[in-house]
Design a protein around this motif. Structure first.
Motif, PDB file in Angstrom:
ATOM      1  N   ARG A  75       0.856  -1.153  -0.053  1.00  9.96           N
ATOM      2  CA  ARG A  75       0.117  -0.071  -0.450  1.00  9.96           C
ATOM      3  C   ARG A  75       0.964   1.402  -0.038  1.00  9.96           C
ATOM      4  O   ARG A  75       2.120   1.156   0.626  1.00  9.96           O
ATOM      5  N   ASP A 147      -1.377  -2.830  -4.236  1.00  9.72           N
ATOM      6  CA  ASP A 147      -2.634  -2.485  -2.948  1.00  9.72           C
ATOM      7  C   ASP A 147      -3.231  -2.055  -3.257  1.00  9.72           C
ATOM      8  O   ASP A 147      -3.186  -0.304  -3.672  1.00  9.72           O
ATOM      9  N   VAL A 148      -3.540  -0.824  -2.302  1.00 11.11           N
ATOM     10  CA  VAL A 148      -5.007   0.903  -1.772  1.00 11.11           C
ATOM     11  C   VAL A 148      -2.983   2.016  -2.780  1.00 11.11           C
ATOM     12  O   VAL A 148      -2.296   1.356  -2.394  1.00 11.11           O
ATOM     13  N   MET A 149      -3.547   1.980  -3.487  1.00 10.60           N
ATOM     14  CA  MET A 149      -3.051   3.191  -4.693  1.00 10.60           C
ATOM     15  C   MET A 149      -1.732   2.952  -4.779  1.00 10.60           C
ATOM     16  O   MET A 149      -0.644   3.408  -5.418  1.00 10.60           O
ATOM     17  N   VAL A 223     -12.027  -2.327  -6.153  1.00  8.46           N
ATOM     18  CA  VAL A 223     -12.325  -3.451  -5.459  1.00  8.46           C
ATOM     19  C   VAL A 223     -13.849  -3.126  -6.115  1.00  8.46           C
ATOM     20  O   VAL A 223     -14.842  -3.850  -6.695  1.00  8.46           O
ATOM     21  N   TRP A 244     -13.992   8.641  -1.311  1.00  8.45           N
ATOM     22  CA  TRP A 244     -13.188  10.091  -0.862  1.00  8.45           C
ATOM     23  C   TRP A 244     -12.600  10.759  -2.031  1.00  8.45           C
ATOM     24  O   TRP A 244     -12.652  11.524  -2.613  1.00  8.45           O
ATOM     25  N   SER A 251     -15.172  12.831   2.414  1.00  5.77           N
ATOM     26  CA  SER A 251     -16.210  11.388   1.480  1.00  5.77           C
ATOM     27  C   SER A 251     -17.532  12.246   1.622  1.00  5.77           C
ATOM     28  O   SER A 251     -17.965  12.676   2.095  1.00  5.77           O
ATOM     29  N   PHE A 272      -7.249   6.691  -8.321  1.00  2.81           N
ATOM     30  CA  PHE A 272      -7.782   6.733  -6.919  1.00  2.81           C
ATOM     31  C   PHE A 272      -8.997   6.381  -6.805  1.00  2.81           C
ATOM     32  O   PHE A 272      -9.319   6.436  -5.486  1.00  2.81           O
ATOM     33  N   ALA A 304     -16.187  -1.192   0.747  1.00  3.31           N
ATOM     34  CA  ALA A 304     -15.067  -1.980   0.298  1.00  3.31           C
ATOM     35  C   ALA A 304     -13.961  -0.170   0.032  1.00  3.31           C
ATOM     36  O   ALA A 304     -13.764  -0.242  -1.081  1.00  3.31           O
ATOM     37  N   ALA A 305     -14.393   0.104   1.220  1.00  5.32           N
ATOM     38  CA  ALA A 305     -12.959   1.182   0.766  1.00  5.32           C
ATOM     39  C   ALA A 305     -12.060   0.734   1.603  1.00  5.32           C
ATOM     40  O   ALA A 305     -10.728   0.203   1.418  1.00  5.32           O
ATOM     41  N   LEU A 306     -11.797   0.784   2.694  1.00  6.51           N
ATOM     42  CA  LEU A 306     -10.901   0.697   3.934  1.00  6.51           C
ATOM     43  C   LEU A 306     -11.387   0.378   5.663  1.00  6.51           C
ATOM     44  O   LEU A 306     -12.247   0.475   5.252  1.00  6.51           O
ATOM     45  N   ASN A 330     -10.804  -4.986   3.230  1.00  9.78           N
ATOM     46  CA  ASN A 330      -9.962  -5.658   4.474  1.00  9.78           C
ATOM     47  C   ASN A 330     -10.701  -4.631   5.901  1.00  9.78           C
ATOM     48  O   ASN A 330     -10.268  -3.590   5.823  1.00  9.78           O
ATOM     49  N   GLY A 358      -8.452 -11.518  -5.230  1.00 11.14           N
ATOM     50  CA  GLY A 358      -7.635 -10.720  -6.098  1.00 11.14           C
ATOM     51  C   GLY A 358      -6.721 -11.906  -4.740  1.00 11.14           C
ATOM     52  O   GLY A 358      -5.629 -12.010  -6.405  1.00 11.14           O
TER      53      GLY A 358
HETATM   54  P1  NAD Z   1      -8.211   1.479  -4.043  1.00 10.45           P
HETATM   55  O1  NAD Z   1      -7.644   2.099  -3.442  1.00 10.45           O
HETATM   56  O2  NAD Z   1      -8.275   1.186  -5.664  1.00 10.45           O
HETATM   57  O3  NAD Z   1     -10.101   1.779  -4.013  1.00 10.45           O
HETATM   58  C1  NAD Z   1     -10.461   2.638  -2.520  1.00 10.45           C
HETATM   59  C2  NAD Z   1     -11.847   3.290  -2.709  1.00 10.45           C
HETATM   60  O4  NAD Z   1     -12.249   3.719  -1.123  1.00 10.45           O
HETATM   61  C3  NAD Z   1     -11.583   4.467  -3.521  1.00 10.45           C
HETATM   62  O5  NAD Z   1     -13.038   4.815  -4.237  1.00 10.45           O
HETATM   63  C4  NAD Z   1     -11.652   5.273  -2.632  1.00 10.45           C
HETATM   64  O6  NAD Z   1     -12.198   7.354  -2.801  1.00 10.45           O
HETATM   65  C5  NAD Z   1     -12.533   5.114  -1.210  1.00 10.45           C
HETATM   66  N1  NAD Z   1     -11.994   5.552   0.403  1.00 10.45           N
HETATM   67  C6  NAD Z   1     -10.863   5.758   0.720  1.00 10.45           C
HETATM   68  N2  NAD Z   1     -10.927   6.198   1.935  1.00 10.45           N
HETATM   69  C7  NAD Z   1     -12.900   6.656   2.046  1.00 10.45           C
HETATM   70  C8  NAD Z   1     -13.473   6.760   3.189  1.00 10.45           C
HETATM   71  N3  NAD Z   1     -12.628   7.479   4.168  1.00 10.45           N
HETATM   72  N4  NAD Z   1     -14.617   6.850   2.661  1.00 10.45           N
HETATM   73  C9  NAD Z   1     -15.363   6.834   1.823  1.00 10.45           C
HETATM   74  N5  NAD Z   1     -14.569   6.224   0.910  1.00 10.45           N
HETATM   75  C10 NAD Z   1     -12.888   5.949   0.837  1.00 10.45           C
HETATM   76  O7  NAD Z   1      -8.418   0.481  -3.209  1.00 10.45           O
HETATM   77  P2  NAD Z   1      -8.878  -1.023  -3.781  1.00 10.45           P
HETATM   78  O8  NAD Z   1      -7.723  -1.774  -4.521  1.00 10.45           O
HETATM   79  O9  NAD Z   1     -10.552  -0.938  -3.919  1.00 10.45           O
HETATM   80  O10 NAD Z   1      -8.963  -1.483  -2.003  1.00 10.45           O
HETATM   81  C11 NAD Z   1     -10.375  -1.323  -1.031  1.00 10.45           C
HETATM   82  C12 NAD Z   1      -9.990  -2.046  -0.205  1.00 10.45           C
HETATM   83  O11 NAD Z   1     -10.149  -3.182  -0.730  1.00 10.45           O
HETATM   84  C13 NAD Z   1      -9.104  -1.899   0.692  1.00 10.45           C
HETATM   85  O12 NAD Z   1      -9.266  -2.646   1.992  1.00 10.45           O
HETATM   86  C14 NAD Z   1      -7.769  -3.038   0.695  1.00 10.45           C
HETATM   87  O13 NAD Z   1      -6.947  -3.499   1.207  1.00 10.45           O
HETATM   88  C15 NAD Z   1      -9.005  -4.190  -0.237  1.00 10.45           C
HETATM   89  N6  NAD Z   1      -8.571  -5.445  -1.029  1.00 10.45           N
HETATM   90  C16 NAD Z   1      -8.382  -4.931  -1.866  1.00 10.45           C
HETATM   91  C17 NAD Z   1      -7.681  -5.852  -2.849  1.00 10.45           C
HETATM   92  C18 NAD Z   1      -7.336  -5.782  -4.656  1.00 10.45           C
HETATM   93  O14 NAD Z   1      -7.296  -6.895  -5.221  1.00 10.45           O
HETATM   94  N7  NAD Z   1      -7.781  -4.078  -4.931  1.00 10.45           N
HETATM   95  C19 NAD Z   1      -7.370  -7.126  -2.864  1.00 10.45           C
HETATM   96  C20 NAD Z   1      -8.004  -7.922  -1.390  1.00 10.45           C
HETATM   97  C21 NAD Z   1      -8.800  -6.637  -0.483  1.00 10.45           C
END
Ligand code: NAD
Length: 428
Positions: A75, A147-149, A223, A244, A251, A272, A304-306, A330, A358
């Motif tokens: 991340r 992962d994130v970002m 996700v 966000w 958000s 993002f 599905a954010a954080l 997660n 994933g």
């Molecule tokens: P990403 O960075 O592509 O997207 C995250 C999203 O969450 C964005 O739309 C962002 O604007 C939003 N966000 C961030 N903070 C926020 C808040 N405070 N309120 C509302 N929205 C908010 O990340 P991603 O890959 O989609 O991952 C999302 C979650 O899924 C994380 O917990 C990550 O660990 C988990 N995850 C991701 C994968 C993967 O393959 N990408 C696999 C397993 C788990």
């Protein structure tokens, strides 16, 4: 307000301890599994575009590799902490075990904000991160992923640095690579699709016709975007997503009662996962406060954010119609919120099962990269569906049989498998 600052690792350990008690695990195996086996903390010094220098903090945590090489994302986040990385590494161990893939758990991160970094600066961070741990990671030790970002381009910079240092081509060093550069077809949509495969199965168990259901999503990144898409293909109506806003540092929830259109929204979303609120307004979306997603009158909620998003404070606001929560993120649900959700009898698909698509597809990518033979999309997605559905059914059957919460059932299966691998190796 929840009083104590949220600590994801404490939460992961508490979840583990609760199930370890139920499984009657001995003290040595408990000690081994409730902590990471190894962790690396290091600094990544970078020359910035303006000629100045900045030092970033990086981590790699290897929670457990008894069942196979560690696996887990990296991340880039300004609020990253080592405890979050520890928790995520531990959840990766359980995630790989619950869907029964031969990998352990790891996670990495860099405290930085890619919003404020040029591509060249991000490349320098990726290369610097690899230089610090190159001897401790690799195809047979520990395999990173996005992962994130972070995304495919970051993975290629990391792969290139690793190959320079090690001399040779090691496509199995990292996953989440672009297709054509050792990536797997289906990886981009794998997590979101995997979330929906488990939702589809849960709805069958609940006797719901998915095509007649509605849902609210938090997040509109990798996700959520693909989860919303597949949900729509199944006939469901997603009424909102929350994301966000970097400029406003808050958000927002984007709602349209007749249903949101993920393709239309993706056209006004940055890399993002932030949606342009002016453009969304002109497309007929209501722009509501960030927390509004959780209060929607829907059948399904998908955080599905954080982590730390469904808490003791907002869980009581979950609408009485909600029958199912699918944890795409997660650690989105705190222990206090878990009690409320459980008490209300809402069916929960726990994070490390729900979003395992994933890592499952990453495992397929590893297999393809290591054998230098690539599969078609249909094969990838059908194997993914099979793994996710089998994982879901095993958890749900155990939950029913033992009359335990879905999260506990998932933990029981995962922890038992990892504990058994440690025992067979003669570790404990
Ligand atoms: P990403 O960075 O592509 O997207 C995250 C999203 O969450 C964005 O739309 C962002 O604007 C939003 N966000 C961030 N903070 C926020 C808040 N405070 N309120 C509302 N929205 C908010 O990340 P991603 O890959 O989609 O991952 C999302 C979650 O899924 C994380 O917990 C990550 O660990 C988990 N995850 C991701 C994968 C993967 O393959 N990408 C696999 C397993 C788990």
């Amino acid at each position: 307000m929840d009083k104590k600052p949220f600590n994801a690792f404490e939460m992961a350990q508490k979840q583990f301890d609760g199930v370890a008690d139920q499984l009657g695990l001995g003290s040595a195996v408990r000690e081994l599994l409730r902590n990471p086996l190894r962790e690396y903390h290091f600094l990544v010094p970078i020359r910035m575009d303006d000629g100045s220098y900045q030092v970033f903090k990086g981590f790699r945590v290897q929670h457990n590799d008894a069942r196979g090489p560690c696996k887990g994302g990296i991340r880039f986040h300004p609020h990253e902490t080592v405890d979050t990385v520890r928790a995520l590494a531990m959840w990766m161990t359980w995630k790989c075990a619950v869907v029964d893939i031969p990998l352990g758990g790891g996670k990495g991160g860099v405290i930085c904000d890619p919003h404020n970094l040029s591509d060249r600066e991000q490349e320098a961070i990726c290369r610097g991160w690899v230089r610090q741990v190159a001897l401790n990671i690799g195809p047979v030790q520990d395999v990173p992923a996005p992962d994130v970002m972070t995304h495919g381009q970051h993975m290629i910079w990391m792969l290139d640095e690793f190959e320079r240092l090690r001399g040779g081509r090691f496509p199995g060093f990292i996953t989440g690579k672009p297709v054509g550069m050792g990536g797997s077809l289906g990886r981009t949509e794998a997590t979101g699709s995997g979330v929906m495969y488990t939702v589809r199965e849960a709805m069958k168990e609940l006797g719901l016709d998915i095509a007649r259901t509605t849902a609210a999503f938090q997040g509109f990144g990798n996700v959520a975007q693909y989860a919303v898409r597949l949900y729509r293909q199944y006939g469901g109506t997603a009424v909102c997503v929350a994301c966000w806003d970097q400029k406003d540092q808050t958000s927002y929830t984007f709602r349209r009662g007749s249903g949101i259109d993920p393709d239309e929204l993706m056209g006004i979303t940055d890399k993002f996962g932030s949606i342009d609120k002016e453009k969304a307004g002109s497309l007929g979306y209501e722009v509501l406060p960030g927390e509004a997603w959780i209060e929607q009158d829907v059948d399904l909620l998908v955080p599905a954010a954080l982590e730390n998003q469904v808490t003791g404070t907002n869980a009581p606001k979950i609408h009485k119609r909600v029958k199912l929560i699918a944890e795409g993120a997660n650690g989105p649900t705190t222990i206090e919120a878990d009690k409320i959700i459980r008490g209300r009898g809402i069916f929960l698909i726990p994070d490390f099962l729900c979003n395992a698509g994933g890592v499952t597809c990453s495992y397929f990518e590893q297999v393809q990269s290591n054998t230098n033979h690539y599969w078609g999309l249909t094969e990838v997605l059908s194997q993914l569906d099979f793994k996710m559905t089998s994982g879901f059914k095993a958890v749900s059957e155990l939950a029913r049989k033992k009359n335990v919460y879905q999260r506990d059932a998932a933990y029981m299966i995962a922890i038992s498998r990892v504990a058994e691998a440690c025992r067979l190796r003669g570790w404990v």
